[in-house]
Write a protein that holds these residues in place. Sequence first.
Motif, PDB file in Angstrom:
ATOM      1  N   MET A   1       1.279  -0.675  -0.042  1.00  0.00           N
ATOM      2  CA  MET A   1      -0.126  -0.043   0.112  1.00  0.00           C
ATOM      3  C   MET A   1       1.135   1.037  -0.014  1.00  0.00           C
ATOM      4  O   MET A   1       1.378   1.334   0.752  1.00  0.00           O
ATOM      5  CB  MET A   1      -0.825  -0.296   1.355  1.00  0.00           C
ATOM      6  N   ALA A   2       0.324   2.582  -0.334  1.00  0.00           N
ATOM      7  CA  ALA A   2       0.821   3.659  -0.691  1.00  0.00           C
ATOM      8  C   ALA A   2       1.695   4.154   1.178  1.00  0.00           C
ATOM      9  O   ALA A   2       0.897   3.713   1.548  1.00  0.00           O
ATOM     10  CB  ALA A   2       0.385   4.667  -1.142  1.00  0.00           C
ATOM     11  N   ALA A   3       2.504   4.582   0.823  1.00  0.00           N
ATOM     12  CA  ALA A   3       3.471   5.031   2.166  1.00  0.00           C
ATOM     13  C   ALA A   3       2.935   6.823   2.729  1.00  0.00           C
ATOM     14  O   ALA A   3       3.248   6.973   3.885  1.00  0.00           O
ATOM     15  CB  ALA A   3       4.833   5.221   1.584  1.00  0.00           C
ATOM     16  N   HIS A   4       1.303   7.115   1.618  1.00  0.00           N
ATOM     17  CA  HIS A   4       1.163   8.478   2.100  1.00  0.00           C
ATOM     18  C   HIS A   4      -0.633   8.220   2.306  1.00  0.00           C
ATOM     19  O   HIS A   4      -0.879   7.457   2.000  1.00  0.00           O
ATOM     20  CB  HIS A   4       1.512   9.951   1.676  1.00  0.00           C
ATOM     21  N   PRO A   5      -1.035   9.289   3.362  1.00  0.00           N
ATOM     22  CA  PRO A   5      -2.442   9.273   3.608  1.00  0.00           C
ATOM     23  C   PRO A   5      -3.354   9.694   2.125  1.00  0.00           C
ATOM     24  O   PRO A   5      -2.551  10.602   1.421  1.00  0.00           O
ATOM     25  CB  PRO A   5      -2.785   9.741   4.813  1.00  0.00           C
ATOM     26  N   THR A   6      -4.635   9.134   2.625  1.00  0.00           N
ATOM     27  CA  THR A   6      -5.252   9.655   1.466  1.00  0.00           C
ATOM     28  C   THR A   6      -5.610  11.579   1.372  1.00  0.00           C
ATOM     29  O   THR A   6      -5.065  11.594   2.986  1.00  0.00           O
ATOM     30  CB  THR A   6      -6.666   8.644   0.856  1.00  0.00           C
ATOM     31  N   GLY A   7      -5.889  12.178   0.489  1.00  0.00           N
ATOM     32  CA  GLY A   7      -5.906  13.469   0.618  1.00  0.00           C
ATOM     33  C   GLY A   7      -5.030  14.406   0.662  1.00  0.00           C
ATOM     34  O   GLY A   7      -4.601  15.861   0.998  1.00  0.00           O
ATOM     35  N   ILE A   8      -3.490  14.284   0.939  1.00  0.00           N
ATOM     36  CA  ILE A   8      -2.839  15.018   1.143  1.00  0.00           C
ATOM     37  C   ILE A   8      -1.760  15.028  -0.198  1.00  0.00           C
ATOM     38  O   ILE A   8      -1.425  14.241  -0.528  1.00  0.00           O
ATOM     39  CB  ILE A   8      -1.585  14.170   1.937  1.00  0.00           C
ATOM     40  N   PRO A   9      -1.689  16.246  -0.680  1.00  0.00           N
ATOM     41  CA  PRO A   9      -0.608  16.484  -1.308  1.00  0.00           C
ATOM     42  C   PRO A   9       0.613  15.967  -1.786  1.00  0.00           C
ATOM     43  O   PRO A   9       1.212  16.896  -0.994  1.00  0.00           O
ATOM     44  CB  PRO A   9      -1.495  17.957  -1.896  1.00  0.00           C
ATOM     45  N   ILE A  10       1.209  15.438  -2.508  1.00  0.00           N
ATOM     46  CA  ILE A  10       2.627  14.672  -2.055  1.00  0.00           C
ATOM     47  C   ILE A  10       3.599  15.524  -3.305  1.00  0.00           C
ATOM     48  O   ILE A  10       3.324  15.027  -4.579  1.00  0.00           O
ATOM     49  CB  ILE A  10       2.938  13.433  -2.411  1.00  0.00           C
ATOM     50  N   GLN A  11       3.808  16.236  -3.168  1.00  0.00           N
ATOM     51  CA  GLN A  11       5.031  16.641  -4.433  1.00  0.00           C
ATOM     52  C   GLN A  11       5.591  15.685  -5.368  1.00  0.00           C
ATOM     53  O   GLN A  11       7.463  14.930  -4.577  1.00  0.00           O
ATOM     54  CB  GLN A  11       5.917  18.286  -4.657  1.00  0.00           C
ATOM     55  N   LEU A  12       5.382  15.343  -6.414  1.00  0.00           N
ATOM     56  CA  LEU A  12       6.548  14.245  -6.681  1.00  0.00           C
ATOM     57  C   LEU A  12       8.004  14.782  -7.404  1.00  0.00           C
ATOM     58  O   LEU A  12       8.750  14.017  -8.247  1.00  0.00           O
ATOM     59  CB  LEU A  12       6.149  13.321  -8.043  1.00  0.00           C
ATOM     60  N   GLU A  13       7.370  15.935  -8.184  1.00  0.00           N
ATOM     61  CA  GLU A  13       8.593  16.657  -9.230  1.00  0.00           C
ATOM     62  C   GLU A  13       8.129  18.212  -9.309  1.00  0.00           C
ATOM     63  O   GLU A  13       7.111  18.164  -8.972  1.00  0.00           O
ATOM     64  CB  GLU A  13       9.235  16.252 -10.255  1.00  0.00           C
ATOM     65  N   PRO A  14       8.978  19.038  -9.227  1.00  0.00           N
ATOM     66  CA  PRO A  14       8.190  20.243  -9.451  1.00  0.00           C
ATOM     67  C   PRO A  14       7.085  20.843 -10.162  1.00  0.00           C
ATOM     68  O   PRO A  14       6.224  21.156  -9.810  1.00  0.00           O
ATOM     69  CB  PRO A  14       9.208  21.854 -10.786  1.00  0.00           C
ATOM     70  N   LEU A  15       6.666  19.172 -11.449  1.00  0.00           N
ATOM     71  CA  LEU A  15       5.490  20.157 -12.066  1.00  0.00           C
ATOM     72  C   LEU A  15       4.134  19.207 -11.900  1.00  0.00           C
ATOM     73  O   LEU A  15       3.048  18.594 -12.159  1.00  0.00           O
ATOM     74  CB  LEU A  15       5.379  19.939 -13.175  1.00  0.00           C
ATOM     75  N   VAL A  16       4.945  18.261 -10.795  1.00  0.00           N
ATOM     76  CA  VAL A  16       3.349  17.352 -10.837  1.00  0.00           C
ATOM     77  C   VAL A  16       3.358  17.042  -9.002  1.00  0.00           C
ATOM     78  O   VAL A  16       4.349  16.633  -8.688  1.00  0.00           O
ATOM     79  CB  VAL A  16       4.020  15.894 -11.216  1.00  0.00           C
ATOM     80  N   THR A  17       2.148  17.255  -8.753  1.00  0.00           N
ATOM     81  CA  THR A  17       1.539  17.301  -7.575  1.00  0.00           C
ATOM     82  C   THR A  17       1.041  15.583  -7.408  1.00  0.00           C
ATOM     83  O   THR A  17      -0.068  15.700  -8.055  1.00  0.00           O
ATOM     84  CB  THR A  17       1.242  17.792  -7.272  1.00  0.00           C
ATOM     85  N   ARG A  18       0.708  14.874  -6.763  1.00  0.00           N
ATOM     86  CA  ARG A  18      -0.530  13.669  -6.185  1.00  0.00           C
ATOM     87  C   ARG A  18      -1.422  13.468  -4.723  1.00  0.00           C
ATOM     88  O   ARG A  18      -0.301  14.249  -4.515  1.00  0.00           O
ATOM     89  CB  ARG A  18       0.198  12.165  -6.285  1.00  0.00           C
TER      90      ARG A  18
END
Length: 285
Positions: A1-18
Amino acid sequence: MAAHPTGIPIQLEPLVTRVLAPNPSPYTYSGTQTHVVGTTDLAVIDPGPDDPVHLAALLATIAGRPVAAIVITHHHRDHSPASRPLAAATGAPIVGPVAFHVGDDGPRADAAFDADYAPDRVLAEGDTVAGDGWTLEAVATPGHTSNHLAYALCESGALFSGDHVMGWATSVVSPPDGDMGDYMASLDKLLARDDRIYYPGHGEAVETPRRLVRGMLGHRKQREGQILRLLGEGAQPLAAMTARMYVGLDPRLLGAAERSVLAHLYDLRRRGLASEEGPAWRSAT
């Protein structure tokens, strides 16, 4: 499973947030991942299910910035339904593959098609969506669905691979719309590209994409070989063949495995290597 909780923005690179949606399941892994592209104006890729908690998380991530487009990879209902309330909230157009309606006789409740999906602009191979400092180019990758699109982020070498390629599991290919021949051809197409990283609809980023795609091609060819060997023993019912091929599989996933075996059989039939005989299949060679 993902290592971060739902609903929290995670910046993956300067132009991309998940942002992860709260819809985990045996078929969606930790949930649908929505990707927000850009800094001053944005694209939102696969906003996910129509869930008010996820919509609120997306609007908090957008933080009042203009949204140039809501971009869809395919219209399964774990990917596209939130496009409509998000469009209502932001005024952004919905763009993505052509809409169609098909009876889904597969086992996945989450993978039924979103009957209300209606893009404002239809995208196809090579079409682009652009904003301040970013360009998304559509890459046609049919197989999981006949209209599946991936999107290349031209400025960074990333590819948003939707459900076509995921690091945690192979994609379900479920007839009548899912097509194994198309799926394999789309994998070959991605193998010929030089994308730096994949951001899939489910599961973590794929940092060695060509290695994974080669492995997926090999895995599917191994499955095809298994099927041909079983057919060589005589007529085989689909369910019995699936049980022999997927020993130890989570019972909740057997239905999806059966759909993928059926997709292989349809592909083999088209190539003159298998034939249907009542409720069973046999070798045509």
